[in-house]
Design a protein around this motif. Structure first.
Motif, mmCIF file in Angstrom:
data_model
loop_
_atom_site.group_PDB
_atom_site.id
_atom_site.type_symbol
_atom_site.label_atom_id
_atom_site.label_comp_id
_atom_site.label_asym_id
_atom_site.label_seq_id
_atom_site.Cartn_x
_atom_site.Cartn_y
_atom_site.Cartn_z
ATOM 1 N N SER A 96 45.591 37.996 43.154
ATOM 2 C CA SER A 96 46.994 37.799 43.529
ATOM 3 C C SER A 96 47.042 36.702 44.585
ATOM 4 O O SER A 96 46.621 36.915 45.721
ATOM 5 C CB SER A 96 47.571 39.087 44.120
ATOM 6 N N ASP B 236 48.641 37.476 48.029
ATOM 7 C CA ASP B 236 48.229 38.743 48.652
ATOM 8 C C ASP B 236 48.012 38.539 50.153
ATOM 9 O O ASP B 236 47.261 37.661 50.564
ATOM 10 C CB ASP B 236 46.944 39.239 47.997
ATOM 11 N N GLY C 187 51.727 36.243 43.077
ATOM 12 C CA GLY C 187 52.128 37.636 43.201
ATOM 13 C C GLY C 187 51.553 38.259 44.455
ATOM 14 O O GLY C 187 50.617 37.733 45.054
ATOM 15 N N ILE D 85 50.305 43.625 42.570
ATOM 16 C CA ILE D 85 50.538 42.672 41.486
ATOM 17 C C ILE D 85 51.179 43.324 40.269
ATOM 18 O O ILE D 85 51.954 42.696 39.554
ATOM 19 C CB ILE D 85 49.225 41.928 41.118
#
Length: 88
Positions: free
Chosen positions: A32, A35, A59, A63
């Protein structure tokens, strides 16, 4: 999200594994990119250490909520690879 996660028991700490699956079976890892819980470089390093096929998408840490289509695509890719290997 909390409702979908299972709690684990302390007995899990005593479990033993003779051969981890990631050492003998193909694996995929979805990084991700956005993140902020586990930084992407750390995620990439874990995936590389496991020899995983790495896919990276935009994302958050969660995710499967922030980019569910990407999660489904990686699962489909892994399943197709497995089917192909079984057919050979």
């Amino acid at each position: 999200m909390a409702d979908s996660q299972q709690s684990w028991g302390v007995h899990a700490l005593g479990g033993t594994i003779s051969v981890p699956a990631w050492k003998t079976r193909p694996s995929w890892y979805l990084v991700s990119a956005d993140d902020r819980t586990i930084p992407p470089p750390g995620r990439r390093a874990m995936a590389q250490r496991a020899g995983a096929t790495i896919r990276e998408v935009a994302g958050s840490h969660a995710i499967y909520i922030s980019n569910p289509k990407a999660v489904a695509a990686v699962i489909e890719e892994a399943a197709a690879h497995t089917r192909l290997k079984q057919a050979q």
